[in-house]
Design an enzyme around this catalytic site. Sequence first.
Site, PDB file in Angstrom:
ATOM      1  N   HIS A 165       0.774  -1.107  -0.362  1.00 50.42           N
ATOM      2  CA  HIS A 165      -0.535   0.540   0.472  1.00 50.42           C
ATOM      3  C   HIS A 165       0.790   0.796  -0.019  1.00 50.42           C
ATOM      4  O   HIS A 165       2.223   1.652   0.094  1.00 50.42           O
ATOM      5  CB  HIS A 165      -1.128  -0.058   1.547  1.00 50.42           C
ATOM      6  CG  HIS A 165      -2.004   1.189   1.542  1.00 50.42           C
ATOM      7  ND1 HIS A 165      -1.959   2.352   1.954  1.00 50.42           N
ATOM      8  CD2 HIS A 165      -2.906   1.232   0.997  1.00 50.42           C
ATOM      9  CE1 HIS A 165      -2.605   2.977   0.896  1.00 50.42           C
ATOM     10  NE2 HIS A 165      -3.834   2.331   1.190  1.00 50.42           N
ATOM     11  N   GLU A 225      -4.102   2.271  -6.830  1.00 45.95           N
ATOM     12  CA  GLU A 225      -5.333   3.295  -6.141  1.00 45.95           C
ATOM     13  C   GLU A 225      -3.799   4.608  -6.274  1.00 45.95           C
ATOM     14  O   GLU A 225      -2.497   4.636  -6.072  1.00 45.95           O
ATOM     15  CB  GLU A 225      -4.736   2.880  -4.737  1.00 45.95           C
ATOM     16  CG  GLU A 225      -5.335   1.825  -4.417  1.00 45.95           C
ATOM     17  CD  GLU A 225      -5.576   1.639  -3.119  1.00 45.95           C
ATOM     18  OE1 GLU A 225      -6.646   1.135  -2.800  1.00 45.95           O
ATOM     19  OE2 GLU A 225      -4.777   1.116  -2.293  1.00 45.95           O
TER      20      GLU A 225
HETATM   21  P1  PGA Z   1      -9.841   6.489   0.703  1.00 47.90           P
HETATM   22  O1  PGA Z   1      -8.400   4.961   0.655  1.00 47.90           O
HETATM   23  O2  PGA Z   1     -10.644   6.139   0.362  1.00 47.90           O
HETATM   24  O3  PGA Z   1      -9.386   7.225   2.452  1.00 47.90           O
HETATM   25  O4  PGA Z   1      -8.951   7.241  -0.538  1.00 47.90           O
HETATM   26  C1  PGA Z   1      -7.992   4.233  -0.536  1.00 47.90           C
HETATM   27  C2  PGA Z   1      -6.888   3.573   0.688  1.00 47.90           C
HETATM   28  O5  PGA Z   1      -6.188   3.468   1.583  1.00 47.90           O
HETATM   29  O6  PGA Z   1      -7.563   2.243   0.647  1.00 47.90           O
END
Ligand code: PGA
Length: 258
Positions: free
Chosen positions: A105, A174
């Site tokens: 992540h 992401e």
């Molecule tokens: P968020 O986070 O939905 O608050 O943008 C997503 C993530 O970090 O997996």
Amino acid sequence: MTSSPAPCLLAANWKMNMDHLKTLDFLRQLSLLLPEERVWKAGVEMAIFPPFTSLRTAQVFSNSYRLPISLGAQDVSPHECGAFTGEVSASMLEKLGCRYVLVGHSESRKNHHETREELVGKVKRSISSSMIPVLCVGEKEKGEEDWEEITSQAGEVFCDLEPEEREKVIVSYEPVWAIGSSMTASPDRISRATLALKGKMQEKFGLCPRILYGGSVNEGNIDSLMGLGLGGFLVGHASLNPAEFATIFQRLAEEGSR
Ligand code: PGA
């Protein structure tokens, strides 16, 4: 053997929120908000990724009340066991009933300066403990669309995996700039990024991984993100509110049962 995930995976990344008491409260509320059996059978799998300290509570609650949620861990050690103070091994997570593990992540990449070798180790350890790694990739800046950054983040891990390991990895796209910013990537941008990722993986490894999207997903934008051929969503902030998370789940379930 790990069974395959449902067509759509809705994953809650709680980050460093929700102690075990709050986890209990969340799950109680969730089971009241989603009492109908049919909604759980519409092809959407819900998974929560609480902090390590809340996993056991979530495991016991969901088993006792037959709440059909899956569990995931936010990280795993690349080592098997031994003198690694502060780390949690894949076999410990497996014994807590974890089905998924987040790897790479952007927050752990940044805060823990994870190396490529560590990411590969985390993926391999997860798989050898029968869990499914969710490898996160994302470009740092919104700027020009250049998918080299994300395709190489995925490629540099995939290249050190065995072919049968590669097939087990889920990739979560992401964009770093979209995480926690309320700036969701546009559906067109998500489509272009995932197409580029799939194309590169096909070309280099002859496979097309399942891809999730994460980055400011919420109840207000989930409708616009459906129908992009995604394998699901990784939700951070909006997953901390049981009512909002239940609404997102219901919308996906309605879409899935059409
Ligand atoms: P968020 O986070 O939905 O608050 O943008 C997503 C993530 O970090 O997996």
